[in-house]
Scaffold this active site. Structure first.
Site, mmCIF file in Angstrom:
data_model
loop_
_atom_site.group_PDB
_atom_site.id
_atom_site.type_symbol
_atom_site.label_atom_id
_atom_site.label_comp_id
_atom_site.label_asym_id
_atom_site.label_seq_id
_atom_site.Cartn_x
_atom_site.Cartn_y
_atom_site.Cartn_z
ATOM 1 N N ASP A 1 0.857 -1.191 0.000
ATOM 2 C CA ASP A 1 0.000 0.000 0.000
ATOM 3 C C ASP A 1 0.890 1.237 0.000
ATOM 4 O OD1 ASP A 1 -3.269 0.118 0.924
ATOM 5 O OD2 ASP A 1 -2.167 2.009 0.889
ATOM 6 N N ASP B 1 3.820 1.426 -4.678
ATOM 7 C CA ASP B 1 3.140 2.235 -5.683
ATOM 8 C C ASP B 1 2.922 1.331 -6.885
ATOM 9 O OD1 ASP B 1 2.352 3.887 -7.756
ATOM 10 O OD2 ASP B 1 4.067 5.257 -7.598
ATOM 11 N N VAL B 2 1.672 0.917 -7.112
ATOM 12 C CA VAL B 2 1.412 -0.104 -8.133
ATOM 13 C C VAL B 2 1.683 0.388 -9.544
ATOM 14 C CG1 VAL B 2 -0.246 -1.367 -6.703
ATOM 15 C CG2 VAL B 2 -1.071 0.437 -8.271
ATOM 16 N N ASN C 1 -5.623 -5.938 -5.747
ATOM 17 C CA ASN C 1 -6.813 -5.327 -5.158
ATOM 18 C C ASN C 1 -6.803 -3.804 -5.234
ATOM 19 O OD1 ASN C 1 -9.174 -5.307 -3.065
ATOM 20 N ND2 ASN C 1 -7.572 -4.107 -2.079
ATOM 21 N N TYR D 1 -13.033 4.640 -15.003
ATOM 22 C CA TYR D 1 -13.120 3.456 -14.153
ATOM 23 C C TYR D 1 -13.684 2.271 -14.929
ATOM 24 C CZ TYR D 1 -14.027 0.639 -9.984
ATOM 25 O OH TYR D 1 -14.033 -0.373 -9.048
ATOM 26 N N LYS E 1 -11.715 -1.352 -15.783
ATOM 27 C CA LYS E 1 -12.165 -2.656 -15.310
ATOM 28 C C LYS E 1 -12.533 -3.588 -16.467
ATOM 29 C CE LYS E 1 -11.513 -1.749 -10.988
ATOM 30 N NZ LYS E 1 -10.406 -2.407 -10.255
ATOM 31 N N THR F 1 -17.849 -0.119 1.794
ATOM 32 C CA THR F 1 -16.525 0.337 2.217
ATOM 33 C C THR F 1 -16.440 1.834 1.942
ATOM 34 O OG1 THR F 1 -15.443 0.063 0.068
ATOM 35 C CG2 THR F 1 -15.544 -1.883 1.503
#
Length: 259
Positions: free
Chosen positions: A37, A60-61, A87, A153, A157, A188
């Protein structure tokens, strides 16, 4: 015996609402967990809470070097890597395509899509060294249809679906399974609080009341499915997509009148 004894699992976005649920569940099932994360304070606190079988790594993805360091951290701490959970993800502030700036588009694609691509790219050799394993990419029901105001977004996806299928084909002979989960509206902060730059949350646009299971999903609903897909119980499952949305995509459930 727990399903993940002596296995190491790397979860990206591991401090968030869904991510922390996943991390805790894998740990409870015997896994060594690596929490990836960008939130160092929350990541370190979660690792401290879980104890010796948990590590936090700043990840950092969108950066390949950061991915390499995270995978190396997993192998150094626990001797290998068996499962990757992609995730991490972010949402764009709602806006029509004509009013969506390119910087927003690029940021969402960089994190949600490029981050997943880099995770597969960098983790695959480690999974191969461990004699196989599993990758699960967390997508969205928005990757199964169009949603107005959320073009970046949605596009990210949808693309994760194709990436998952390609990776499943490329890695299957190495004993590495790759699957996708498409959560619906999960309770969430990701959907209950506005995205950066937004004034409304995604949950403001949805009421679960008309749908087959009239409630918001809980992180544990996703986690239980994730544990199955990452485990040997799903050893013959790859390139598959699992929707977990309480029937949202089915449309409204019309209620028959009662006498």
């Amino acid at each position: 015996m727990n399903r993940f004894d002596d296995q190491t699992v790397l979860v990206t976005g591991g401090t968030g609402g869904q991510g922390s649920s996943h991390v805790r569940a894998f740990h409870a099932e015997g896994a060594n967990v690596v929490i990836g994360d960008i939130d160092a304070d929350r990541g370190a606190a979660l690792a401290d809470e879980l104890g010796t079988r948990a590590r936090f790594t700043l990840l950092d993805v969108t950066d390949e070097d950061s991915w390499s360091a995270a995978v190396q951290a997993a192998e150094s701490a626990f001797g290998g890597l068996n499962v990757l959970i992609n995730n991490a993800g972010v949402q764009n502030p709602p806006a029509p395509i004509e009013r969506t700036d390119q910087a927003t588009w690029s940021r969402i694609l960089d994190i949600n899509l490029t981050g997943t691509f880099l995770g597969i790219k960098v983790a695959a050799p480690a999974l191969r060294r461990a004699a196989g394993g599993a990758i699960v990419n967390i997508a969205s029901t928005m990757g199964l249809g169009g949603t107005a105001q959320y073009a970046p977004y949605v596009a990210s996806k949808w693309a994760v679906r194709g990436l998952t299928r390609t990776a499943a084909l490329e890695l299957g002979r190495d004993g590495i399974r790759v699957n996708t989960i498409h959560p619906g509206v999960i309770a969430t902060p990701f959907i209950q609080e506005p995205a950066a730059g937004a004034t409304a949350a995604i949950a403001d646009f949805y009421s679960p009341e008309p749908f087959a299971i009239p409630r918001l999903g809980e992180p544990t609903d996703v986690t239980r499915l994730l544990l199955f897909l990452a485990s040997s119980d799903a050893s013959f499952v790859t390139g598959s997509e699992y929707v977990i949305d309480g029937g949202l995509l089915l449309g409204p459930a019309l209620q028959a009148e009662t006498a």
